[in-house]
Design a protein around this motif. Structure first.
Motif, PDB file in Angstrom:
ATOM      1  N   PRO A   1      13.918 -17.583  46.206  1.00 41.45           N
ATOM      2  CA  PRO A   1      14.129 -16.473  46.850  1.00 41.45           C
ATOM      3  C   PRO A   1      14.254 -16.453  48.424  1.00 41.45           C
ATOM      4  O   PRO A   1      13.930 -15.675  49.179  1.00 41.45           O
ATOM      5  N   ASP A   2      14.494 -17.827  48.839  1.00 43.21           N
ATOM      6  CA  ASP A   2      14.637 -18.031  50.365  1.00 43.21           C
ATOM      7  C   ASP A   2      15.520 -17.084  50.784  1.00 43.21           C
ATOM      8  O   ASP A   2      16.741 -16.989  50.405  1.00 43.21           O
ATOM      9  N   PRO A   3      15.152 -16.466  52.033  1.00 43.53           N
ATOM     10  CA  PRO A   3      16.017 -15.333  52.561  1.00 43.53           C
ATOM     11  C   PRO A   3      17.681 -16.051  53.018  1.00 43.53           C
ATOM     12  O   PRO A   3      18.450 -15.538  53.023  1.00 43.53           O
ATOM     13  N   GLU A   4      17.729 -17.121  53.357  1.00 49.38           N
ATOM     14  CA  GLU A   4      18.712 -17.976  53.955  1.00 49.38           C
ATOM     15  C   GLU A   4      19.692 -17.892  52.711  1.00 49.38           C
ATOM     16  O   GLU A   4      20.932 -17.836  53.152  1.00 49.38           O
TER      17      GLU A   4
ATOM     18  N   THR B   1      27.264  -9.625  57.140  1.00 48.79           N
ATOM     19  CA  THR B   1      25.830 -10.011  57.431  1.00 48.79           C
ATOM     20  C   THR B   1      24.976  -9.634  56.149  1.00 48.79           C
ATOM     21  O   THR B   1      25.540  -8.856  55.516  1.00 48.79           O
ATOM     22  N   ALA B   2      23.751 -10.190  56.121  1.00 49.62           N
ATOM     23  CA  ALA B   2      23.011  -9.680  54.831  1.00 49.62           C
ATOM     24  C   ALA B   2      22.857  -8.240  55.071  1.00 49.62           C
ATOM     25  O   ALA B   2      22.576  -7.361  54.237  1.00 49.62           O
TER      26      ALA B   2
ATOM     27  N   GLU C   1      14.031  -9.845  53.431  1.00 48.09           N
ATOM     28  CA  GLU C   1      13.473 -10.493  54.702  1.00 48.09           C
ATOM     29  C   GLU C   1      14.783 -11.144  55.313  1.00 48.09           C
ATOM     30  O   GLU C   1      14.676 -11.138  56.594  1.00 48.09           O
ATOM     31  N   ALA C   2      15.790 -10.944  54.704  1.00 52.05           N
ATOM     32  CA  ALA C   2      16.888 -11.386  55.205  1.00 52.05           C
ATOM     33  C   ALA C   2      17.891 -10.492  55.870  1.00 52.05           C
ATOM     34  O   ALA C   2      18.964 -10.822  56.539  1.00 52.05           O
ATOM     35  N   GLY C   3      17.530  -9.106  55.495  1.00 53.09           N
ATOM     36  CA  GLY C   3      17.904  -7.788  55.889  1.00 53.09           C
ATOM     37  C   GLY C   3      18.672  -6.855  55.161  1.00 53.09           C
ATOM     38  O   GLY C   3      19.439  -6.186  55.612  1.00 53.09           O
TER      39      GLY C   3
END
Length: 125
Positions: free
Chosen positions: A65-68, A80-81, A99-101
């Motif tokens: 689940p890493d936002p990156e 963009t996210a 969290e990534a947007g």
């Protein structure tokens, strides 16, 4: 910012019936770029054909689940996210997307998920 891209999970989402597999087709037909983000190492050619970008395993240097992973996937779509809707069946992955947007849609049943994505991406009926 307008939502313009669709990022989807595989297992538990695309495996939840033909109408879910039709969603990325509809998004692409409406000019919305699509990406598959999955921990799976591979998917069928039928699934591959539904998406503009495939991010399988850790191919972008980050995993859910890493936002990156969502930021990098969106960039591969030229977005963009914050311009993307992310559909996943796991709450932790939706948290990472947010969290990534990105706008996250927690998949529970096809009718609800499809309805939400149709509204968010302004997909035609």
């Amino acid at each position: 910012m307008a939502l313009r891209g669709l990022i989807m999970d595989y297992a538990g989402v695309l495996t939840d019936g033909a109408e879910m597999r039709d969603l990325p087709r509809r998004a692409r037909a409406a000019g919305r770029p699509t990406a598959l983000v999955s921990s799976a190492g591979s998917v069928s050619r039928e699934i591959e054909a539904l998406f503009d970008v495939l991010v399988l395993g850790g191919t972008v240097g980050a995993m859910k689940p890493d936002p990156e992973v969502y930021r990098r996937t969106a960039a591969l779509l030229g977005l963009t996210a914050a311009e993307c809707v992310v559909v996943d069946d796991l709450q932790a992955n939706i948290r990472g997307a947010r969290e990534a947007g990105a706008v996250g849609v927690l998949h529970d049943d096809p009718d609800t998920t499809i309805g939400e994505v149709e509204i968010l991406l302004a997909l035609p009926d």
